[in-house]
Design a protein around this motif. Structure first.
Motif, mmCIF file in Angstrom:
data_model
loop_
_atom_site.group_PDB
_atom_site.id
_atom_site.type_symbol
_atom_site.label_atom_id
_atom_site.label_comp_id
_atom_site.label_asym_id
_atom_site.label_seq_id
_atom_site.Cartn_x
_atom_site.Cartn_y
_atom_site.Cartn_z
ATOM 1 N N ALA A 477 0.815 -1.216 0.000
ATOM 2 C CA ALA A 477 0.000 0.000 0.000
ATOM 3 C C ALA A 477 0.852 1.270 0.000
ATOM 4 O O ALA A 477 0.369 2.355 0.341
ATOM 5 C CB ALA A 477 -0.915 -0.003 1.217
ATOM 6 N N ARG A 478 2.129 1.150 -0.375
ATOM 7 C CA ARG A 478 3.040 2.292 -0.281
ATOM 8 C C ARG A 478 2.620 3.471 -1.161
ATOM 9 O O ARG A 478 2.914 4.626 -0.846
ATOM 10 C CB ARG A 478 4.472 1.861 -0.613
ATOM 11 C CG ARG A 478 4.680 1.295 -2.014
ATOM 12 C CD ARG A 478 6.090 0.693 -2.136
ATOM 13 N NE ARG A 478 6.332 0.098 -3.447
ATOM 14 C CZ ARG A 478 5.979 -1.135 -3.788
ATOM 15 N NH1 ARG A 478 5.346 -1.897 -2.908
ATOM 16 N NH2 ARG A 478 6.255 -1.609 -4.994
ATOM 17 N N GLU A 479 1.923 3.182 -2.278
ATOM 18 C CA GLU A 479 1.520 4.269 -3.172
ATOM 19 C C GLU A 479 0.391 5.108 -2.576
ATOM 20 O O GLU A 479 0.086 6.195 -3.077
ATOM 21 C CB GLU A 479 1.072 3.702 -4.524
ATOM 22 C CG GLU A 479 2.155 2.958 -5.290
ATOM 23 C CD GLU A 479 3.246 3.889 -5.810
ATOM 24 O OE1 GLU A 479 3.045 5.135 -5.740
ATOM 25 O OE2 GLU A 479 4.282 3.389 -6.269
ATOM 26 N N SER A 480 -0.216 4.631 -1.507
ATOM 27 C CA SER A 480 -1.325 5.370 -0.894
ATOM 28 C C SER A 480 -0.865 6.651 -0.224
ATOM 29 O O SER A 480 -1.677 7.555 0.027
ATOM 30 C CB SER A 480 -2.025 4.482 0.145
ATOM 31 O OG SER A 480 -1.160 4.237 1.254
ATOM 32 N N GLY A 481 0.424 6.718 0.091
ATOM 33 C CA GLY A 481 0.946 7.890 0.791
ATOM 34 C C GLY A 481 0.726 7.863 2.283
ATOM 35 O O GLY A 481 1.037 8.836 2.986
ATOM 36 N N ASP A 482 0.209 6.756 2.815
ATOM 37 C CA ASP A 482 -0.072 6.667 4.256
ATOM 38 C C ASP A 482 1.153 6.231 5.062
ATOM 39 O O ASP A 482 1.139 6.342 6.292
ATOM 40 C CB ASP A 482 -1.206 5.670 4.512
ATOM 41 C CG ASP A 482 -2.522 6.129 3.915
ATOM 42 O OD1 ASP A 482 -2.703 7.353 3.779
ATOM 43 O OD2 ASP A 482 -3.350 5.261 3.569
ATOM 44 N N PHE A 483 2.176 5.715 4.386
ATOM 45 C CA PHE A 483 3.311 5.145 5.094
ATOM 46 C C PHE A 483 4.613 5.830 4.701
ATOM 47 O O PHE A 483 4.798 6.263 3.558
ATOM 48 C CB PHE A 483 3.436 3.646 4.797
ATOM 49 C CG PHE A 483 2.229 2.850 5.209
ATOM 50 C CD1 PHE A 483 2.058 2.449 6.518
ATOM 51 C CD2 PHE A 483 1.247 2.513 4.272
ATOM 52 C CE1 PHE A 483 0.939 1.722 6.898
ATOM 53 C CE2 PHE A 483 0.127 1.786 4.646
ATOM 54 C CZ PHE A 483 -0.028 1.387 5.963
ATOM 55 N N CYS A 484 5.507 5.880 5.654
ATOM 56 C CA CYS A 484 6.869 6.350 5.427
ATOM 57 C C CYS A 484 7.808 5.250 5.894
ATOM 58 O O CYS A 484 7.796 4.873 7.068
ATOM 59 C CB CYS A 484 7.120 7.638 6.209
ATOM 60 S SG CYS A 484 8.836 8.187 6.203
#
Length: 568
Positions: A477-484
């Motif tokens: 789900a990295r493309e969601s922008g929710d994670f760093c």
């Protein structure tokens, strides 16, 4: 006063009980019956004979001083009368008699007994489907099976093998086919992991990944519908595909042989197996039982346990031998310990997995740690992964499972916990467990101590993390922008991952966290990674101290992600 003891079953527990009793009462008579022409063999060694690690099938029946444990051996050396190819057809408890039939000649007879031992073992579970009786379809239950399988392989008759079931025997046979003989090997398992309920899905995947690297193919979550061929097996049909096969191994568990006991009116479990007390007596005080046909107590849950292991059968046999001679030896139960070799690695465990603990009603959690098995500066060090299962509130350790090398290092840690698990240790006991230390054998802070400390930190909410399975979901789900995703290692270690994943993989070495706080976003979940999870844990402490709340540590670090098969 001399007595006559009759023993039904001559593989593991039966011979042990018979010989122990004869040592205590040399003047008494012992008669042992078995349906097969082979007795007292090491059934657990069969996959290693098929693989070629054990060169001769007769080695499975020999003593350490190279004597074959056949009828003559038991009669001349042990003083035990043996009747092979003889089936016990009825136990007459009122008159204390065993009725028998010779399966080769049909001759019948009766044996009077003073005490009786039922050691009838277990039978491989059948699928009850078309094609199960085709030539080339095998179970793995005795040396005859092993010789037939190995002969067909060595004669070039097997190019493709399908193994049904991914438990102990299934995985060992998969290694045997693929490693020594280069047979194209496929394993079909109805559950969605290998070693179901014994280890977590994460450890199971680590073991499966290694076997896949060695050429074994797996199809999980599939049901076998039929086995097909014209006189000889040619294919296996599942609910999802058709697999060509010259040889099929069915390894879907075993069923306790309790028929003769059940017919005699002895108390048996509703799902099969003879119920015994702590002295291994059945509901008839003159009849004893144990081994693969008996039900014992699970020392963790207190519930009935079916645990078909040759090691346990031998230990129980000695206890029964003592008690036949008037002793009061006891067998209180088992915690359930195992190890299975998978090429250069192994899976091992004792007690309950997290799934089994939750199924038994415990409020449980687990922590997973990957650490070196000896001092970091010692040249032969290897990574080991342990998963500790703990009950919340009581802090009681319910089990530990591991994935590591096939040497003694990991199974030694498992055995250390197995030896104290029935005493209900807490994580504090494991944290301070005394273990032998020298750099060639262990680290100064052993992995067992460390994984218990990790569990303590989780309960204190200091170490908030997840394992490879949850990381895989977050990475997807990295493309969601929710994670760093922050790599807490030094720049040379992190650089290749940054280059392959621009915009998603960030590098802030743990020692630079306080200096570079402005690079850590507060509106995202920060996922911290290092080699094994140690430095990322330190980074988590630092970020938490500075007010960051959504910070997750990846337990086991990059080492676990690689073992799990995640490619970044």
């Amino acid at each position: 006063m001399s007595q006559h003891v009759v023993v039904i079953g001559g593989v593991a527990l039966g011979p042990k009980a018979a010989c122990r009793f004869k040592r205590i009462e040399p003047g008494s008579k012992v008669t042992m019956l078995d349906m097969s022409d082979l007795i007292s063999y090491g059934g657990c060694g069969i996959p290693y004979y098929v693989s070629g690690d054990v060169p001769d099938a007769e080695a499975l029946r020999t003593t350490a001083f190279h004597m074959v444990r056949d009828e003559k051996f038991f009669e001349d050396i042990k003083g035990v009368d043996v009747m092979t190819r003889t089936k016990a057809t009825q136990v007459d408890r009122e008159n204390k008699r065993v009725h028998y039939e010779n399966v080769a000649t049909g001759e019948t007879g009766v044996l009077d007994y003073d005490k009786l031992v039922i050691a009838t073992g277990a039978t491989p579970r059948k699928l009850n489907m078309p094609g199960e009786d085709l030539k080339g379809v095998h179970y793995v239950s005795n040396p005859h099976d092993a010789e037939c399988i190995r002969a067909s392989i060595s004669q070039g008759q097997v190019g493709k093998a399908v193994i049904i079931g991914a438990g102990f025997i299934g995985l060992e046979m998969a290694e045997a086919f693929a490693d020594m003989w280069g047979v194209e090997t496929t394993v079909v398992e109805i559950f969605d992991q290998i070693m179901p309920r014994l280890v977590s899905p994460t450890l199971a995947r680590m073991g499966m990944e290694h076997m896949q690297e060695k050429g074994v193919e797996f199809h999980l979550g599939e049901t076998v519908k039929s086995i097909e061929g014209d006189g000889k097996v040619q294919r296996v049909v599942t609910d999802k595909r058709t697999l060509e096969a010259d040889c099929v191994i069915i390894s879907v568990g075993v069923i306790p042989n309790d028929f003769v006991a059940r017919e005699a009116g002895l108390q048996c479990h509703e799902r099969g197996g003879i119920i015994v007390d702590e002295m291994l007596r059945t509901s008839d005080p003159d009849i004893y039982s144990g081994g693969d046909c008996a039900i014992i107590k699970n020392l963790i849950t207190g519930q009935p346990l079916f645990l078909p292991l040759g090691s346990m059968a031998n230990r129980q046999g000695r206890i029964i031998g003592n008690n036949l001679a008037g002793g009061e030896s006891s067998f209180d139960g088992a915690v359930g310990s195992f190890v299975v070799k998978l090429f250069e690695t192994s899976l091992a465990g004792t007690g309950l997995s997290l799934e089994a603990a939750e199924g038994a009603g415990y409020d449980a959690f687990s922590v997973m740690l990957t650490q070196l098995d000896r001092a970091h500066f010692y040249p032969t060090k290897e990574l080991m992964t342990l998963e500790l299962v703990v009950e919340r509130g009581t802090r009681k350790v319910l089990g530990v499972q591991g994935f590591g090398s096939s040497g003694d290092a990991m199974v030694g840690r498992i055995n250390a916990v197995a030896s104290i698990l029935k005493f209900k240790p807490t994580i504090d006991d494991i944290s301070n467990l005394e273990l032998a230390y020298a750099p060639p054998f262990a680290a100064a802070m052993d992995i067992l101590n460390t994984v218990a400390n990790m569990a303590d930190n989780v309960l204190r909410e200091m170490n908030r993390g997840v394992g490879p399975a949850e990381f895989e979901k977050m990475w997807a789900a990295r493309e969601s922008g929710d994670f760093c995703f922050i790599d807490c290692r030094e720049q040379p270690d992190a650089q290749p991952y940054m280059e392959r994943n621009p915009g998603h993989w960030q590098n802030i070495p743990q020692g630079e966290i306080y200096k570079r706080l402005d690079e850590v976003p507060e509106n995202k979940t920060c996922v911290l990674v290092c080699n094994t999870g140690a430095r990322s844990y330190e980074a988590q402490i630092m970020l938490t101290h500075k007010g960051h709340k959504n910070v997750i540590n990846i337990h086991g670090g990059m080492a676990s992600l690689k073992k799990y098969g995640i490619e970044l």
